[in-house]
Design a protein around this motif. Structure first.
Motif, PDB file in Angstrom:
ATOM      1  N   ARG B 230     -60.553  17.126 -20.326  1.00  0.00           N
ATOM      2  CA  ARG B 230     -60.420  17.154 -21.778  1.00  0.00           C
ATOM      3  C   ARG B 230     -59.483  18.245 -22.242  1.00  0.00           C
ATOM      4  N   SER B 231     -59.661  19.427 -21.642  1.00  0.00           N
ATOM      5  CA  SER B 231     -58.784  20.532 -22.010  1.00  0.00           C
ATOM      6  C   SER B 231     -57.336  20.209 -21.646  1.00  0.00           C
ATOM      7  N   GLY B 232     -57.160  19.588 -20.475  1.00  0.00           N
ATOM      8  CA  GLY B 232     -55.815  19.202 -20.078  1.00  0.00           C
ATOM      9  C   GLY B 232     -55.205  18.236 -21.076  1.00  0.00           C
ATOM     10  N   ALA B 233     -56.001  17.278 -21.510  1.00  0.00           N
ATOM     11  CA  ALA B 233     -55.510  16.285 -22.464  1.00  0.00           C
ATOM     12  C   ALA B 233     -55.114  16.943 -23.779  1.00  0.00           C
ATOM     13  N   GLU B 234     -55.885  17.925 -24.183  1.00  0.00           N
ATOM     14  CA  GLU B 234     -55.585  18.660 -25.418  1.00  0.00           C
ATOM     15  C   GLU B 234     -54.195  19.295 -25.316  1.00  0.00           C
ATOM     16  N   VAL B 235     -53.913  19.918 -24.207  1.00  0.00           N
ATOM     17  CA  VAL B 235     -52.593  20.533 -24.011  1.00  0.00           C
ATOM     18  C   VAL B 235     -51.513  19.457 -23.992  1.00  0.00           C
ATOM     19  N   GLY B 236     -51.808  18.335 -23.332  1.00  0.00           N
ATOM     20  CA  GLY B 236     -50.846  17.240 -23.286  1.00  0.00           C
ATOM     21  C   GLY B 236     -50.473  16.762 -24.683  1.00  0.00           C
ATOM     22  N   ARG B 237     -51.467  16.622 -25.522  1.00  0.00           N
ATOM     23  CA  ARG B 237     -51.194  16.173 -26.905  1.00  0.00           C
ATOM     24  C   ARG B 237     -50.350  17.191 -27.660  1.00  0.00           C
ATOM     25  N   ARG B 238     -50.685  18.467 -27.471  1.00  0.00           N
ATOM     26  CA  ARG B 238     -49.906  19.504 -28.168  1.00  0.00           C
ATOM     27  C   ARG B 238     -48.452  19.491 -27.726  1.00  0.00           C
ATOM     28  N   VAL B 239     -48.237  19.354 -26.444  1.00  0.00           N
ATOM     29  CA  VAL B 239     -46.865  19.352 -25.927  1.00  0.00           C
ATOM     30  C   VAL B 239     -46.110  18.136 -26.440  1.00  0.00           C
ATOM     31  N   ALA B 240     -46.807  16.986 -26.453  1.00  0.00           N
ATOM     32  CA  ALA B 240     -46.148  15.768 -26.936  1.00  0.00           C
ATOM     33  C   ALA B 240     -45.741  15.904 -28.397  1.00  0.00           C
ATOM     34  N   ALA B 241     -46.511  16.702 -29.138  1.00  0.00           N
ATOM     35  CA  ALA B 241     -46.239  16.837 -30.574  1.00  0.00           C
ATOM     36  C   ALA B 241     -45.030  17.737 -30.849  1.00  0.00           C
ATOM     37  N   ARG B 242     -44.611  18.489 -29.860  1.00  0.00           N
ATOM     38  CA  ARG B 242     -43.452  19.366 -30.061  1.00  0.00           C
ATOM     39  C   ARG B 242     -42.146  18.576 -30.067  1.00  0.00           C
ATOM     40  N   GLY B 243     -41.100  19.195 -30.545  1.00  0.00           N
ATOM     41  CA  GLY B 243     -39.787  18.578 -30.439  1.00  0.00           C
ATOM     42  C   GLY B 243     -39.334  18.554 -28.983  1.00  0.00           C
ATOM     43  N   PRO B 244     -38.570  17.519 -28.621  1.00  0.00           N
ATOM     44  CA  PRO B 244     -38.142  17.360 -27.233  1.00  0.00           C
ATOM     45  C   PRO B 244     -37.468  18.600 -26.663  1.00  0.00           C
ATOM     46  N   GLY B 245     -36.690  19.302 -27.447  1.00  0.00           N
ATOM     47  CA  GLY B 245     -35.954  20.446 -26.920  1.00  0.00           C
ATOM     48  C   GLY B 245     -36.851  21.611 -26.541  1.00  0.00           C
ATOM     49  N   THR B 246     -38.007  21.708 -27.169  1.00  0.00           N
ATOM     50  CA  THR B 246     -38.868  22.873 -26.933  1.00  0.00           C
ATOM     51  C   THR B 246     -39.941  22.604 -25.890  1.00  0.00           C
ATOM     52  N   ARG B 247     -40.000  21.357 -25.404  1.00  0.00           N
ATOM     53  CA  ARG B 247     -41.040  21.033 -24.428  1.00  0.00           C
ATOM     54  C   ARG B 247     -40.702  21.605 -23.052  1.00  0.00           C
ATOM     55  N   PRO B 248     -41.718  21.831 -22.238  1.00  0.00           N
ATOM     56  CA  PRO B 248     -41.449  22.153 -20.835  1.00  0.00           C
ATOM     57  C   PRO B 248     -40.926  20.910 -20.124  1.00  0.00           C
ATOM     58  N   ASP B 249     -40.225  21.120 -19.004  1.00  0.00           N
ATOM     59  CA  ASP B 249     -39.839  19.958 -18.190  1.00  0.00           C
ATOM     60  C   ASP B 249     -40.603  19.931 -16.866  1.00  0.00           C
TER      61      ASP B 249
END
Lengths: 349, 349
Positions: B230-249
């Motif tokens: 669940r915690s992992g999914a929470e982080v996944g959602r937050r990252v997805a919500a960011r702009g593409p340029g600021t996401r980790p790769d």
DNA sequence: CTGAAAGCGCTTACAG
DNA sequence: CTGAAAGCGCTTACAG
């Protein structure tokens, strides 16, 4: 505050320390309601002060029975049996019983050793998920008055309780799922050892689904010498070597391991899973995870099996063998649809 | 051919039947070399004819020690610990010892119950994969003369042997793998409970890899309250919500469960794993299999841990506490590269 | 090599 | 409610 010096305290030491007899200490441990509250508290205080830990061997010997229950499963590497253990343990814990767990690593000899070990330990009851017909092993244990409940195995000689999953239905669900995904050329990969009940039953379920469907679906069956990932890979390579028109478009491995192997065997062939060939397993084994896509499978609800089995066993133990009717409980399986059968476009059926 | 009627045979019955004393029967069982071959064979024949099964409780009580060894692991749902059990069992079996297995289901209270249970059973030795510092539990068992070997936990108080996996190296391997795959913006997802050693050590390894690499890689760290999917999914959602340029790769979950959750949290966002974001776990948990791609991870070599631990324990048991030097064995982890980090094109580094 | 006997640490009728 | 005593089924010095 347990003292850390000298020999470990025994029940006799506790009795001296609390100024009561050994019988009273034993009562505090085993029948607390038969002791006055004042005495009980005094004894408990001595127990904790001396760091007394009851010797379960002596206790079982004197009482003529152990508080433990044994669970022997086919293989702990198959997560279904870990689920079984979990379910059984939860129920046992509520009944203040200990669960002793042993895995047989798919080896009938080791299974026998595990059963013998629990027999020597004089467990109060035995839960057994057998690899194959284990009548001899069961008879031996039962002759000692130890109740046995079978898990995931449908015994003919119905002098024991059993809890099984409906493997026929599992096969049925699998075949229907592929057809719903638009598959019209279905292959069933299994083994040629007919002593394995789950394999037989799943096969029967697959066939029933195909019979019901009618004649527009082609069916093909492959039997390998065993159910290993290697055998699955072998089939995968053979299928990849065929011409595209003659290949199946949906494959059921009778186990997840076999299905995972199948996918692996096709790696590098350019065949796309699931769009060229949808593949699924049939026993929800999380250990079969080495595929490039996640595997659709049928969940066998191990935890439920474990709970039901332990409940039956505890009932038989406390029933004392009298008034106990042997039962056969069937748990229904459930489809888990994942990547390996999730086709981009399913032709309308 | 064991007879199936009447009360179960006891050692006394065997002695009568074979025309020898009980002591001789016991010797046949425990010290066969001290008995003449003729006598031994006669006794063995009686044993099998009467279907005698020795009562292990009585045996342990009289002998003052049990032949069994206890293994308590953090959680059997984590396949790494099933591997540990397998390795330990193999070694135990060769030494003609029984392995008693218990899982703690990630619950420190249950771990304590499991240790207490083995303490009551007077096991000859205890293998413990603890959830956290368990000095109190260990001291209690050891005060009874029961050797303890720690698995996967690096104890400060070095009065026990321990076998651990190099978690720092695991983190190092993980980070280097992502960089080799061309990742330049790396995120490390972990928990904020600093009592969990493996988490700390893996974090240290990740940081070492980044230090060695230099400044062209961006590093970002997220700490969640726990290590659940669940915690992992929470982080996944937050990252997805960011702009593409600021996401980790590239993302490292400190556990596979966390990494699997992360991938799940991004489902539906259109982000492609591994090509937009490569994701990997760090503990080779086959139970974390519910991802649409298979997860790259670091294998912890549980079987090896189990073997080494059991070998140390048996050594300490037979050494009798004398001449025994407590050891600390470190097992190296290994990268398992799979789909979730296998990028179509890795920009040259 | 074999046997008789004491004892392992508890539990449980039994009598008070 | 409490205590004294027998016994659970083995093992192991010890003496022969």
């Amino acid at each position: 505050m347990p003292r850390e010096v000298g020999a470990p305290a025994k029940l006799r030491d506790v009795a001296h320390h609390a100024g009561v007899s050994m019988g009273t200490v034993s009562h505090v441990l085993n029948h607390p309601d038969k002791v006055s509250e004042r005495t009980r508290e005094r004894v408990l205080a001595s127990i904790s002060e001396l760091g007394f830990v009851r010797d379960a061997n002596a206790s079982s010997l004197a009482a003529g029975r152990s508080r433990s229950i044994g669970l022997v499963v086919i293989d702990l590497a198959n997560s279904m049996f870990v689920d079984v253990a979990l379910g059984a343990q939860n129920v046992a814990r509520n009944a203040r019983r200990n669960l002793l767990l042993a895995g047989s690593q798919d080896d009938f000899t080791l299974q026998g050793e595990n059963v013998d070990f629990f027999d020597e330990a004089r467990v109060a009851g035995l839960l057994l998920a057998p690899l194959q017909d284990s009548a001899a092993q069961i008879r031996k244990v039962r002759s000692r008055g130890c109740p046995v409940v079978l898990i995931n195995y449908d015994a003919d000689s119905a002098d024991v309780c059993s809890v099984i999953v409906d493997n026929e239905q599992a096969g049925y669900l699998a075949a229907n799922h592929l057809m719903e995904q638009g598959c019209r050329r279905i292959m069933f990969v299994s083994g040629d050892d007919d002593s394995l009940q789950p394999v037989q039953h799943r096969r029967a379920g697959v066939r029933r689904a195909l019979r019901e469907r009618g004649t527009d679906v082609r069916f093909e069956e492959v039997r390998m010498p065993d159910l290993t990932e290697r055998s699955g890979a072998e089939v995968g390579r053979r299928v990849a070597a065929r011409g595209p028109g003659t290949r199946p478009d949906g494959v059921i491995g009778v186990t997840d391991t076999l299905a995972a192997g199948f996918i692996e065997g096709m790696v590098g062939s350019g065949i796309d899973v699931p769009n060229d060939i949808a593949v699924m397993g049939c026993d929800h084994n999380t250990a079969a995870a080495s595929t490039p896509v996640t595997l659709t499978t049928i969940a066998m609800r191990g935890q439920r099996l474990g709970e039901e089995a332990m409940t039956l066993l505890l009932d038989e133990i406390s029933g004392g063998g009298e008034h106990h009717l042997h039962q056969r409980i069937v748990v229904e399986p459930e489809l888990i649809a994942r990547g390996s059968t999730s086709r981009a476009l399913s032709p309308s059926a």
